[in-house]
Design an enzyme around this catalytic site. Structure first.
Site, PDB file in Angstrom:
ATOM      1  N   CYS A   3       2.960  -4.945   6.718  1.00 34.70           N
ATOM      2  CA  CYS A   3       2.721  -4.732   5.289  1.00 34.70           C
ATOM      3  C   CYS A   3       3.975  -4.223   4.590  1.00 34.70           C
ATOM      4  O   CYS A   3       4.986  -3.918   5.209  1.00 34.70           O
ATOM      5  CB  CYS A   3       1.583  -3.736   5.093  1.00 34.70           C
ATOM      6  SG  CYS A   3      -0.007  -4.303   5.731  1.00 34.70           S
TER       7      CYS A   3
ATOM      8  N   HIS B 109       0.828  -1.211   0.000  1.00 35.00           N
ATOM      9  CA  HIS B 109       0.000   0.000   0.000  1.00 35.00           C
ATOM     10  C   HIS B 109       0.862   1.260   0.000  1.00 35.00           C
ATOM     11  O   HIS B 109       2.103   1.202  -0.006  1.00 35.00           O
ATOM     12  CB  HIS B 109      -0.951   0.001   1.202  1.00 35.00           C
ATOM     13  CG  HIS B 109      -0.278  -0.049   2.548  1.00 35.00           C
ATOM     14  ND1 HIS B 109       0.548   0.937   3.019  1.00 35.00           N
ATOM     15  CD2 HIS B 109      -0.366  -0.968   3.550  1.00 35.00           C
ATOM     16  CE1 HIS B 109       0.967   0.640   4.235  1.00 35.00           C
ATOM     17  NE2 HIS B 109       0.430  -0.517   4.579  1.00 35.00           N
TER      18      HIS B 109
END
Length: 405
Positions: free
Chosen positions: A163, A155
């Site tokens: 992440c 992202h």
């Protein structure tokens, strides 16, 4: 009219202006979905399309993404016209969290390692972090080992809780690249995540890590991809990654050769005395490119635990490197000629009552006595030039001598 519960704004605009302000806010709210749709439809940058064209591929061709935590990079690979995946571009990771090693449970902040699948349904144009896609953790391997967690994304911004945070611009480009590959007919793409580049040097350097049996499995898949240029066909059996052989015998042979050479290289590095280390992190790492850009004041959005980055990638040496002793230099001929001669001092250093085989055999005495002179001369002649042919004049051929017996 304003609702009766509305409060005046201290030192603010007159009440007659507030309806206009509210109207503007409502309009902005209405435009928000359109703005999200626009960024999700943004084109692939022209420079990246030019890189694809230079490697014999295009925006519609299938992709594979490969992430390396220690190096903080994600590579883009695309299939070319010959059907082989080729590297196109490398993107710096702005932030990943945890340590080297796989993710095992919810909340451990670990960024996963393994082979994952990303389908079109996993693309998120409405991400809180600009644009994103879910890499597919946990996969079959993770579930077989009882690993828990969800929503592990690639992202935007620069904040990670397990992440791959890439900043908005990079996340937008990766989103566009994946979108065009899906539009070109790719059903799902593979996301390969590694602790570091799977070189023989890195495997030898981290050989004492408890994750090494798992990393050897990842190494096999990495070697297969690089040798064959094909997306590895991955399954799980007995709690291990299993890779199907290539349908092309030549490509399978190329993998076998590469993997064998890499395995031998790892063993050679260990034998030569390569150091063994453990790379530790306070909480993940960041590519040096983004560290420099942030230092220059470039905005990258929220940065998770910036204080932890000062302690990223610390190497603890577990086995110091040692220099393997070089082979001894060749012994000069004058020395070894004395060693093997009948007058050698070593002959006096023997077990009591030892009798050499040639003792008491008169026919051996003369050859042994002259050995120190004849053998070095023959060796020198062989090195410096061809030896003269043996003198066999008058001597019966070996076959004739046998026949006469």
């Amino acid at each position: 009219m304003l609702p009766s519960s509305a409060c005046p704004v201290p030192n603010g605009p007159p009440l007659r202006v507030l309806p206009l302000v509210l109207l503007g806010l409502l309009l902005l709210a209405g435009l928000a979905p359109a703005a999200r749709a626009d960024k999700a439809r943004a084109p692939i940058p022209a420079a990246t399309l030019a890189l694809m064209a230079a490697r014999g591929t295009n925006a519609a061709s299938p992709i594979v993404l490969r992430a390396y935590k220690k190096e903080s990079e994600i590579e883009l690979w695309k299939r070319n016209a010959a059907g082989r995946y080729v590297p196109i571009k490398t993107y710096p990771i702005c932030r990943w969290s945890g340590q080297l090693g796989p993710k095992t449970k919810t909340g451990d902040r670990q960024t996963p390692e393994g082979f994952y699948t990303v389908a079109k349904s996993q693309m998120n144009p409405n991400s809180r972090y600009y644009l994103s896609f879910d890499i597919g953790y946990p996969n079959t391997y993770d579930r077989a080992h009882g690993s828990t967690g969800s929503a592990v994304m690639v992202h935007g911004v620069c904040s990670s809780m397990g992440c791959f945070a890439m900043t908005d611009a990079v996340a937008g480009e990766l989103f566009a690249i994946a979108r065009e590959a899906f539009a070109g007919g790719q059903g799902a793409f593979q996301f390969q995540s590694f602790p570091f580049r799977m070189t023989a040097a890195n495997l030898a350097r981290h050989r004492t890590d408890p994750n090494m049996p798992f990393w050897r499995q990842l190494k096999e898949g990495s070697d297969r991809f690089e040798a064959t240029g094909e997306e590895p066909a991955v399954s799980v059996a007995g709690g291990r990654y299993v890779f199907a052989p290539s349908a092309d015998p030549a490509k399978e042979a190329a993998f076998a050769s590469l993997h064998r050479d890499e395995t031998q290289r790892i063993a050679a590095l260990v034998d030569e005395g390569a150091a063994a280390v453990r790379t530790t992190y306070s909480d993940g790492g960041q590519h040096a490119f983004w560290a420099a850009r942030i230092g220059q004041g470039v905005p990258v959005g929220e940065i998770s635990r910036p204080e932890a980055l000062a302690y990223a990638g610390q190497e603890v040496v577990l086995i110091p490197a040692r220099r393997k002793a070089p082979p001894p230099p060749p012994v000069p001929e004058a020395v070894w000629a004395v060693w093997i001669g009948t007058d050698s001092p070593s002959l006096a250093v023997r077990t009591a009552d030892f009798v050499p085989p040639y003792a008491g055999a008169p026919r051996m005495a003369e050859p042994v006595r002259r050995y120190a002179q004849t053998w070095p001369s023959l060796v020198r002649a062989a090195i410096e030039g061809p030896l003269p042919p043996p003198d066999v004049t008058g001597a019966p051929a070996p076959v004739e001598r046998v026949a006469q017996r």
